[in-house]
Enzyme design. Structure first.
Site, mmCIF file in Angstrom:
data_model
loop_
_atom_site.group_PDB
_atom_site.id
_atom_site.type_symbol
_atom_site.label_atom_id
_atom_site.label_comp_id
_atom_site.label_asym_id
_atom_site.label_seq_id
_atom_site.Cartn_x
_atom_site.Cartn_y
_atom_site.Cartn_z
ATOM 1 N N HIS B 232 8.651 6.385 -15.297
ATOM 2 C CA HIS B 232 9.267 5.888 -14.083
ATOM 3 C C HIS B 232 10.623 5.238 -14.353
ATOM 4 O O HIS B 232 11.615 5.633 -13.759
ATOM 5 C CB HIS B 232 8.381 4.976 -13.237
ATOM 6 C CG HIS B 232 9.140 4.562 -12.031
ATOM 7 N ND1 HIS B 232 9.394 5.431 -10.994
ATOM 8 C CD2 HIS B 232 9.826 3.455 -11.763
ATOM 9 C CE1 HIS B 232 10.173 4.846 -10.127
ATOM 10 N NE2 HIS B 232 10.458 3.648 -10.558
ATOM 11 N N TYR B 236 15.446 5.339 -13.375
ATOM 12 C CA TYR B 236 16.505 4.348 -13.118
ATOM 13 C C TYR B 236 17.574 4.395 -14.183
ATOM 14 O O TYR B 236 18.707 3.985 -13.946
ATOM 15 C CB TYR B 236 15.900 2.957 -12.934
ATOM 16 C CG TYR B 236 15.185 2.916 -11.630
ATOM 17 C CD1 TYR B 236 15.918 2.918 -10.451
ATOM 18 C CD2 TYR B 236 13.817 3.005 -11.560
ATOM 19 C CE1 TYR B 236 15.286 2.998 -9.239
ATOM 20 C CE2 TYR B 236 13.172 3.074 -10.342
ATOM 21 C CZ TYR B 236 13.916 3.071 -9.185
ATOM 22 O OH TYR B 236 13.296 3.170 -7.982
ATOM 23 N N HIS B 383 11.576 16.576 -3.813
ATOM 24 C CA HIS B 383 11.997 15.180 -3.857
ATOM 25 C C HIS B 383 12.945 14.919 -5.023
ATOM 26 O O HIS B 383 14.027 14.377 -4.853
ATOM 27 C CB HIS B 383 10.778 14.268 -3.947
ATOM 28 C CG HIS B 383 11.114 12.850 -4.272
ATOM 29 N ND1 HIS B 383 11.717 12.007 -3.367
ATOM 30 C CD2 HIS B 383 10.981 12.124 -5.397
ATOM 31 C CE1 HIS B 383 11.919 10.826 -3.927
ATOM 32 N NE2 HIS B 383 11.492 10.878 -5.161
ATOM 33 N N PHE B 384 12.555 15.323 -6.230
ATOM 34 C CA PHE B 384 13.428 14.899 -7.335
ATOM 35 C C PHE B 384 14.654 15.786 -7.517
ATOM 36 O O PHE B 384 15.558 15.424 -8.257
ATOM 37 C CB PHE B 384 12.657 14.646 -8.643
ATOM 38 C CG PHE B 384 11.934 15.811 -9.241
ATOM 39 C CD1 PHE B 384 12.604 16.915 -9.712
ATOM 40 C CD2 PHE B 384 10.553 15.774 -9.362
ATOM 41 C CE1 PHE B 384 11.928 17.963 -10.269
ATOM 42 C CE2 PHE B 384 9.862 16.821 -9.930
ATOM 43 C CZ PHE B 384 10.552 17.921 -10.380
ATOM 44 N N HIS B 385 14.707 16.920 -6.819
ATOM 45 C CA HIS B 385 16.004 17.600 -6.816
ATOM 46 C C HIS B 385 16.982 16.893 -5.891
ATOM 47 O O HIS B 385 18.196 17.081 -6.003
ATOM 48 C CB HIS B 385 15.864 19.086 -6.466
ATOM 49 C CG HIS B 385 15.428 19.900 -7.650
ATOM 50 N ND1 HIS B 385 14.116 20.076 -7.975
ATOM 51 C CD2 HIS B 385 16.144 20.546 -8.611
ATOM 52 C CE1 HIS B 385 14.029 20.801 -9.090
ATOM 53 N NE2 HIS B 385 15.248 21.100 -9.495
ATOM 54 N N ARG B 446 3.358 22.934 -7.642
ATOM 55 C CA ARG B 446 4.510 22.995 -8.541
ATOM 56 C C ARG B 446 4.040 23.564 -9.870
ATOM 57 O O ARG B 446 2.852 23.845 -10.059
ATOM 58 C CB ARG B 446 5.113 21.607 -8.730
ATOM 59 C CG ARG B 446 4.233 20.659 -9.512
ATOM 60 C CD ARG B 446 4.816 19.269 -9.619
ATOM 61 N NE ARG B 446 5.886 19.208 -10.611
ATOM 62 C CZ ARG B 446 6.251 18.077 -11.225
ATOM 63 N NH1 ARG B 446 5.647 16.934 -10.947
ATOM 64 N NH2 ARG B 446 7.225 18.071 -12.100
ATOM 65 N N ARG B 447 4.983 23.762 -10.790
ATOM 66 C CA ARG B 447 4.667 24.175 -12.159
ATOM 67 C C ARG B 447 3.734 25.393 -12.180
ATOM 68 O O ARG B 447 2.739 25.408 -12.892
ATOM 69 C CB ARG B 447 4.026 23.023 -12.915
ATOM 70 C CG ARG B 447 4.997 21.901 -13.205
ATOM 71 C CD ARG B 447 4.362 20.781 -13.984
ATOM 72 N NE ARG B 447 5.404 19.936 -14.573
ATOM 73 C CZ ARG B 447 5.141 18.818 -15.243
ATOM 74 N NH1 ARG B 447 3.912 18.414 -15.415
ATOM 75 N NH2 ARG B 447 6.131 18.112 -15.747
HETATM 76 C C1 HEM Z 1 20.861 25.540 -10.443
HETATM 77 C C2 HEM Z 1 20.266 24.458 -10.017
HETATM 78 C C3 HEM Z 1 18.767 24.273 -10.064
HETATM 79 C C4 HEM Z 1 17.754 25.143 -9.719
HETATM 80 C C5 HEM Z 1 17.907 26.531 -9.162
HETATM 81 C C6 HEM Z 1 16.500 24.470 -9.967
HETATM 82 C C7 HEM Z 1 15.243 25.005 -9.724
HETATM 83 C C8 HEM Z 1 14.036 24.416 -10.059
HETATM 84 C C9 HEM Z 1 12.720 24.894 -9.695
HETATM 85 C C10 HEM Z 1 12.437 26.127 -8.835
HETATM 86 C C11 HEM Z 1 11.804 24.061 -10.234
HETATM 87 C C12 HEM Z 1 10.301 24.102 -10.065
HETATM 88 C C13 HEM Z 1 9.553 24.961 -10.983
HETATM 89 C C14 HEM Z 1 8.057 24.787 -10.856
HETATM 90 O O1 HEM Z 1 7.561 23.668 -10.567
HETATM 91 O O2 HEM Z 1 7.343 25.773 -11.048
HETATM 92 C C15 HEM Z 1 12.526 23.060 -10.958
HETATM 93 C C16 HEM Z 1 11.945 22.031 -11.665
HETATM 94 C C17 HEM Z 1 12.642 20.950 -12.169
HETATM 95 N N1 HEM Z 1 14.018 20.722 -12.075
HETATM 96 FE FE1 HEM Z 1 15.371 21.976 -11.275
HETATM 97 N N2 HEM Z 1 16.769 23.225 -10.468
HETATM 98 C C18 HEM Z 1 18.133 23.069 -10.528
HETATM 99 C C19 HEM Z 1 18.817 21.949 -10.948
HETATM 100 C C20 HEM Z 1 18.230 20.826 -11.462
HETATM 101 C C21 HEM Z 1 18.928 19.630 -11.843
HETATM 102 C C22 HEM Z 1 20.430 19.407 -11.725
HETATM 103 C C23 HEM Z 1 17.995 18.781 -12.320
HETATM 104 C C24 HEM Z 1 18.160 17.379 -12.865
HETATM 105 C C25 HEM Z 1 19.252 16.829 -13.255
HETATM 106 C C26 HEM Z 1 16.709 19.437 -12.280
HETATM 107 C C27 HEM Z 1 15.515 18.898 -12.736
HETATM 108 C C28 HEM Z 1 14.281 19.516 -12.659
HETATM 109 C C29 HEM Z 1 13.061 18.959 -13.189
HETATM 110 C C30 HEM Z 1 12.911 17.627 -13.920
HETATM 111 C C31 HEM Z 1 12.032 19.854 -12.895
HETATM 112 C C32 HEM Z 1 10.541 19.699 -13.203
HETATM 113 C C33 HEM Z 1 10.162 20.328 -14.474
HETATM 114 C C34 HEM Z 1 8.674 20.200 -14.687
HETATM 115 O O3 HEM Z 1 7.895 20.349 -13.725
HETATM 116 O O4 HEM Z 1 8.306 19.936 -15.833
HETATM 117 N N3 HEM Z 1 16.886 20.673 -11.746
HETATM 118 N N4 HEM Z 1 13.896 23.285 -10.824
HETATM 119 CU CU LIG Z 2 8.333 6.770 -10.345
#
Ligand code: HEM
Ligand SMILES: [Cu+2]
Lengths: 73, 598
Positions: B232, B236, B383-385, B446-447
């Site tokens: 968490h 921050y 949310h976190f995007h 997700r995931r």
């Molecule tokens: C081109 C831009 C981006 C695209 C298309 C994108 C797309 C995605 C998608 C579709 C997922 C979900 C996959 C799943 O749960 O099966 C994901 C997970 C995630 N994304 Fe992005 N994202 C982008 C940019 C970013 C940025 C800028 C950040 C943070 C600075 C970020 C952080 C994350 C994180 C932390 C996860 C979770 C990974 C996990 O579940 O372990 N993403 N993203």
């Molecule tokens: Cu938190």
């Protein structure tokens, strides 16, 4: 893009066109109050809406979800 | 004209090199992360599948780790170093030390990255497809953990570097208030020290020895809880630098002054105190943690809304001040007087707007009971995007357009492209994140590589799953285009010649300055002590009860280095054990629950 004009626009835009100087005591952030108030209303509305999504739209989630996702219902 | 130049690189040439190196490392990670992001988006939504679904977790791990560990943290150590040197107006104490922590971070993340990417190559017996949360029983190659340790130690040394600067400055200026940017860096660093203790214990005492084969088993719930102890507050660690930019850069680019220095200090103190004792709110659904502890975490979380709302007020008021100085009038008409054509301003303002939207989905996540609705669904990803993926990432990209000329001495390649880039990010994220939130409400997980099941369809009250998938994919494509524009600008700027017309290295002045802030705010020892006490309150009993029940090294669990054998094994386990368990659980639930609820 032309480098010289680019730099010119940059230095011009960077110098914000300040029409007047507003000090601490003359500044009354009424617009901020309006925006934050609006945001607050949106939050309340969404919160209210959530009630329908969560409780009326579905069966209680924990049960409905688990059973449907694993295909038992 | 050139002798008049007063950019960061002119005053701090040696430091500018380190900051630049940190920025480039950060952008490299952003590029890699973006590539994996679009791959998984197109795969999940079934628009274009070219990877083996078994590799999906390797892609997802790379996306998560490269973006939220390397992209964000490299960028923030860069701007923190800038903030310390600029606001104390002194060079770092020893530039070799500064390079040393940067290199340690770079080596560390490279090792972890190799471990992750090796997962794509079958002939190398190495993988780390453990997602950025790396919980047991998912197990990575030791190199992954060792790399993370080096990286985190690098950040600790960076913190020490900033503290050294402050100590030296204080010795020379005993009666002065800590300059605001330095204050922000120091409170954030203290918070980070406290937060990383959890992950350090998890890795050094449990996960690494386990991965090396020194211990047989770990207690998964214990390592999960230690992860979230860190997981968490790490948000921050990403967010506070973005806040710093909103407090000290945004007022300036809006043409005004920071509304209140004391309020800004209060906000950072609150984050220091409240960030850590909330981690259990990620574990509302974890069995094995008593409801009471979850309730305490929820209460602390709700208190955390306070500094965010204070920030909303202060930041908007500072923008309004700028707008009114530029001639803006009316209740909302002043918004038109803001410099929307300036990419630095527009990017930060749009990032802030997205963050306001994230405030709502965050409140849903934070409620213990409503969390059940969205836990581990696509909603959370939406949310976190908005938070780290936009409030932080877009702010970082926007300020890059100001910082890059400062640390390279070259003019930005194109301001129009920059403006297009930030707007495109905003539009792309609106599509992607909105559809992700809605998908989550339907229960889409997700995931999951291929969230589609035989004989079952998610039912949408409005629209359809196909429509949601299309929006996610469209959003992902727009975001990727936005990244391409961003890198074009970074590279174009690097290739530019020296510029003589750079703005001076300055940050915003304040309407109400530090002289209005009570002295106690600067008492970092006091706030750290309170933070430690709160953490002890929030965590002692949950940790003790987890250890008491599951043992320090836990019950016997099978580690899962994610390879094809373990997938086969998993399938077997799920088929033979899972169905039996699910059947009996399902029967039990079906007989008990409807009776209770209907
Ligand atoms: C081109 C831009 C981006 C695209 C298309 C994108 C797309 C995605 C998608 C579709 C997922 C979900 C996959 C799943 O749960 O099966 C994901 C997970 C995630 N994304 Fe992005 N994202 C982008 C940019 C970013 C940025 C800028 C950040 C943070 C600075 C970020 C952080 C994350 C994180 C932390 C996860 C979770 C990974 C996990 O579940 O372990 N993403 N993203
Ligand atoms: Cu938190």
């Amino acid at each position: 893009m032309d480098q010289a004009t680019e730099e010119l626009t940059q230095s011009r835009d960077r110098e914000p066109e300040r029409k007047r100087e507003i000090g601490h005591d003359e500044f009354d952030p009424i617009g901020t109050l309006v925006l934050i108030g609006l945001y607050f209303l949106i939050l309340v509305a969404l919160w209210f809406f959530m009630y329908f999504v969560e409780f009326l739209g579905n069966d209680p989630t924990v049960v409905g979800l688990v059973l449907t996702v694993v295909g038992l219902q | 004209m050139s002798e008049a130049r007063d950019a960061y690189i002119d005053n701090f040439p040696a430091e500018a090199k380190v900051v630049r190196a940190a920025f480039y490392s950060s952008f490299f990670a952003l590029a890699l992360g973006g590539v994996f992001g679009i791959i998984q988006t197109l795969h999940r939504t079934d628009f274009y599948r070219f990877i083996d679904p078994a590799d999906y977790y390797t892609v997802l791990t790379a996306h998560g780790v490269f973006l939220v560990i390397s992209f964000t943290i490299f960028f923030l150590v860069g701007i923190f170093t800038w903030a310390i040197t600029t606001s104390l107006d002194r060079e770092v104490e020893d530039i070799r030390f500064t390079w040393a922590w940067y290199l340690l971070m770079a080596v560390g993340i490279t090792l972890s990255g190799i471990a992750i990417l090796a997962g794509f190559i079958d002939s190398i017996d190495m993988s780390a497809s453990v997602l950025f949360t790396f919980y047991a029983p998912l197990q990575a190659h030791p190199l992954f953990y060792i790399g993370l340790v080096l990286f985190v130690v690098g950040t600790w040394l960076a913190g020490l570097d900033w503290f050294r600067s402050w100590w030296a400055w204080k010795a020379e200026n005993p009666d002065e208030r800590i300059p605001l940017p330095t204050f922000m860096v120091l409170t954030t660093t203290l918070m980070w020290y406290l937060a990383t203790l959890g992950v350090a214990v998890a890795i050094l005492f449990f996960l690494l020895p386990w991965s090396l084969g020194l211990i047989e088993t770990v207690n998964p719930l214990l390592t999960r809880t230690l992860f979230w102890f860190f997981g968490h507050p790490v948000v921050y660690f990403w967010l506070m630098p973005a806040y710093m930019m909103w407090y000290i850069m945004l007022p300036k680019v809006s043409g005004g002054k920071l509304f209140s220095d004391p309020l800004a200090r209060v906000v950072f103190v609150l984050f220091l105190i409240l960030s850590v004792p909330t981690g259990i709110h990620h574990q509302y659904l974890d069995p094995g943690i008593a409801e009471g502890f979850k309730f305490i975490a929820m209460t602390n979380t709700m208190f955390l809304l306070l500094p965010s709302l204070l920030t909303a007020f202060t930041v908007v008021a500072s923008m309004e001040h700028g707008a009114r100085q530029r001639g803006g009038t009316g209740y909302v008409g002043w918004l038109k007087a803001l410099p929307w054509r300036d990419p630095v301003f527009a990017g930060m303002a749009l990032a802030g707007l997205m963050f306001a939207a994230a405030g709502f989905s965050g409140m849903i996540n934070a409620g213990m009971n409503i969390n059940y609705l969205v836990h581990n669904t696509f909603w959370v990803v939406g949310h976190f995007h908005l938070t780290v993926g936009t409030a932080v990432a877009l702010t970082f990209m926007a300020v890059t357009y100001w910082f890059l000329p400062q640390v390279t001495g070259k003019a930005l390649w194109s301001r129009s492209v920059a403006l297009g880039q930030v707007v495109l990010w905003f539009v792309g994220m609106t599509f992607m994140s909105n559809a992700m939130h809605r998908g989550g409400l339907l229960g889409i997980p997700r995931r999951t590589a291929e969230p589609q099941y035989d004989g079952f369809e998610f039912e949408a009250a409005v629209g359809s799953v196909g429509e949601l998938d299309a929006q996610v994919a469209l959003g992902g494509v727009l975001l990727t285009l936005s990244l391409v524009l961003f890198f074009a600008n970074v590279i174009g700027t690097a290739l530019n010649g020296r510029s003589d017309a750079l703005p001076a290295n300055e940050y915003a002045e304040t309407l109400s300055g530090p002289e209005d802030a009570p002295l106690v705010l600067d008492n970092l020892k006091l706030w750290t002590a309170i933070a430690v006490v709160l953490v002890i309150f929030a965590y002692t009993f949950p940790l003790l009860s987890i250890i008491d029940r599951g043992g320090l090294l836990g019950p016997d669990v099978n580690p899962f280095p994610v390879s094809l054998e373990s997938v086969a094994f998993l399938t077997f386990a799920v088929e033979h054990l899972g169905t039996a368990a699910l059947e009996s659980a399902g029967n039990a639930v079906q007989t008990v629950v409807p009776g209770v609820i209907r």
